[in-house]
Design an enzyme around this catalytic site. Structure first.
Site, mmCIF file in Angstrom:
data_model
loop_
_atom_site.group_PDB
_atom_site.id
_atom_site.type_symbol
_atom_site.label_atom_id
_atom_site.label_comp_id
_atom_site.label_asym_id
_atom_site.label_seq_id
_atom_site.Cartn_x
_atom_site.Cartn_y
_atom_site.Cartn_z
ATOM 1 N N LYS A 1 94.951 -50.313 6.048
ATOM 2 C CA LYS A 1 95.280 -51.091 4.841
ATOM 3 C C LYS A 1 96.148 -50.254 3.897
ATOM 4 O O LYS A 1 97.082 -50.765 3.282
ATOM 5 C CB LYS A 1 93.993 -51.534 4.125
ATOM 6 C CG LYS A 1 93.230 -52.627 4.879
ATOM 7 C CD LYS A 1 91.859 -52.904 4.250
ATOM 8 C CE LYS A 1 91.044 -53.843 5.113
ATOM 9 N NZ LYS A 1 89.708 -54.129 4.551
ATOM 10 N N ASP B 1 90.047 -59.488 -1.908
ATOM 11 C CA ASP B 1 89.343 -59.836 -0.669
ATOM 12 C C ASP B 1 88.860 -61.291 -0.699
ATOM 13 O O ASP B 1 88.512 -61.850 0.339
ATOM 14 C CB ASP B 1 88.115 -58.928 -0.476
ATOM 15 C CG ASP B 1 88.342 -57.848 0.571
ATOM 16 O OD1 ASP B 1 89.149 -58.078 1.487
ATOM 17 O OD2 ASP B 1 87.697 -56.792 0.467
ATOM 18 N N GLN C 1 85.330 -51.712 0.713
ATOM 19 C CA GLN C 1 85.231 -51.900 2.161
ATOM 20 C C GLN C 1 83.766 -52.088 2.559
ATOM 21 O O GLN C 1 82.903 -51.311 2.175
ATOM 22 C CB GLN C 1 85.838 -50.677 2.883
ATOM 23 C CG GLN C 1 85.899 -50.819 4.399
ATOM 24 C CD GLN C 1 86.820 -51.932 4.868
ATOM 25 O OE1 GLN C 1 87.844 -52.209 4.269
ATOM 26 N NE2 GLN C 1 86.445 -52.600 5.950
HETATM 27 N N1 GUN Z 1 84.588 -55.506 6.391
HETATM 28 C C1 GUN Z 1 84.931 -56.296 7.425
HETATM 29 N N2 GUN Z 1 85.982 -57.061 7.100
HETATM 30 C C2 GUN Z 1 86.308 -56.752 5.837
HETATM 31 C C3 GUN Z 1 87.315 -57.212 4.947
HETATM 32 O O1 GUN Z 1 88.126 -58.097 5.242
HETATM 33 N N3 GUN Z 1 87.322 -56.640 3.718
HETATM 34 C C4 GUN Z 1 86.438 -55.688 3.358
HETATM 35 N N4 GUN Z 1 86.512 -55.219 2.133
HETATM 36 N N5 GUN Z 1 85.485 -55.248 4.153
HETATM 37 C C5 GUN Z 1 85.433 -55.779 5.398
#
Ligand code: GUN
Length: 288
Positions: free
Chosen positions: A57, A124, A101
């Protein structure tokens, strides 16, 4: 084989590149207006998969021209410490998006942490505010994976209106928001989960089958109607390698279109995060 009989492999990497291009354009316009987009990335603990996601990311963000603020917290972080950091990011005018995350260590409450993120910075799309807006059909941040799936289908001119969409998996990150996006797009939606009886029969009724269960190769060819579109959300790391939730070899020959793993939904999730961040920065830019 006639061309019409061939299975279309949906290229998530190519579509993600296009989406990142759109994000970059929006970010450039915001920058010209004096707003340099910033994304706070919060990682608690040392989960190896999370570390990989965060690295990817951060790399995408750099490519699009988004500044990242990297916050690595130790595994023993307390709820108060995590929320204090979120509050700081909420108040920081250089931060337009905040990403915690998941998963976070067991002593922490992910619901409280996510709810703490300012709605306008919730890139998100996980917060109660964002999900509530989705339920009510209002504008707002959309979860990246479901939004990425909708965008992929759009790119490939796969119209969901009137189609029977079967989603296997009811998570708050994917299954539930995707069901709402599909409903808002006039699909007929069935959501299945671990307690569903007659799962294979229901799957066989799908025009569009979405697998988001987190079990490697769970959906097999006998569960898929000839000509269906199959979307594989799974990224399952096993000793034998990384697999989706769909058994590609038995399913691909039966369906009209399928997303591969890797290179399908995964890259779209990250690209939609960039687009959400670009929208957040643009919204600030528009207020200047
Ligand atoms: N854990 C699994 N998928 C995601 C996501 O799309 N965003 C975040 N922040 N954590 C995750």
């Amino acid at each position: 084989m006639e061309e019409s009989d061939e299975t279309l492999i949906i290229d998530g990497a190519a579509t993600a590149e296009k989406v990142r291009g759109e994000a970059s354009e929006m970010l450039k316009a915001a920058r010209e207006n004096g707003v340099e987009a910033g994304l706070a990335v919060i990682l608690v603990g040392e989960d190896p998969a999370s570390q990989t996601y965060v690295r990817l990311k951060t790399k995408d963000a750099a490519e699009c021209g988004i500044r990242t603020f990297d916050h690595r917290l130790p595994v023993q972080t307390t709820q108060a410490q995590l929320e204090a950091l979120i509050d700081e990011c909420n108040a920081d005018p250089d931060v337009h998006g905040i990403l915690v995350q998941l998963p976070i260590p067991d002593q922490l409450d992910p619901e409280a942490a996510i709810a703490r993120i300012s709605p306008e910075k919730d890139v998100d799309g996980f917060s109660p505010d964002s999900l509530g807006r989705l339920v009510r059909g209002l504008d707002g941040m959309r979860s990246c994976t479901p939004a990425g799936i909708m965008r992929l289908l759009e790119e490939y001119d796969i119209d969901v209106s009137g189609q029977h969409v079967v989603i296997v998996g009811r998570s708050t990150i994917v299954g539930k928001p995707l069901a709402l996006l599909m409903l808002n797009a006039d699909a007929t939606v069935t959501v299945c989960h671990s307690k569903t009886s007659g799962l294979a029969d229901i799957c066989r009724e799908a025009d569009i089958l979405v697998a988001a269960v987190g079990r490697p190769c769970f959906i097999t060819g006998d569960m898929v109607r000839e000509g269906a579109v199959v979307i594989d959300v799974g990224i399952n790391r096993t000793e034998r390698g990384t697999f989706g939730d769909v058994d590609f070899d038995s399913v691909a020959p039966r369906c009209s279109a399928i997303t591969p793993v890797p290179g399908g939904v995964g890259p779209m999730t990250r690209a939609m995060l960039m687009l959400n961040t670009a929208h957040a920065a643009s919204a600030v830019s528009a207020q200047l």
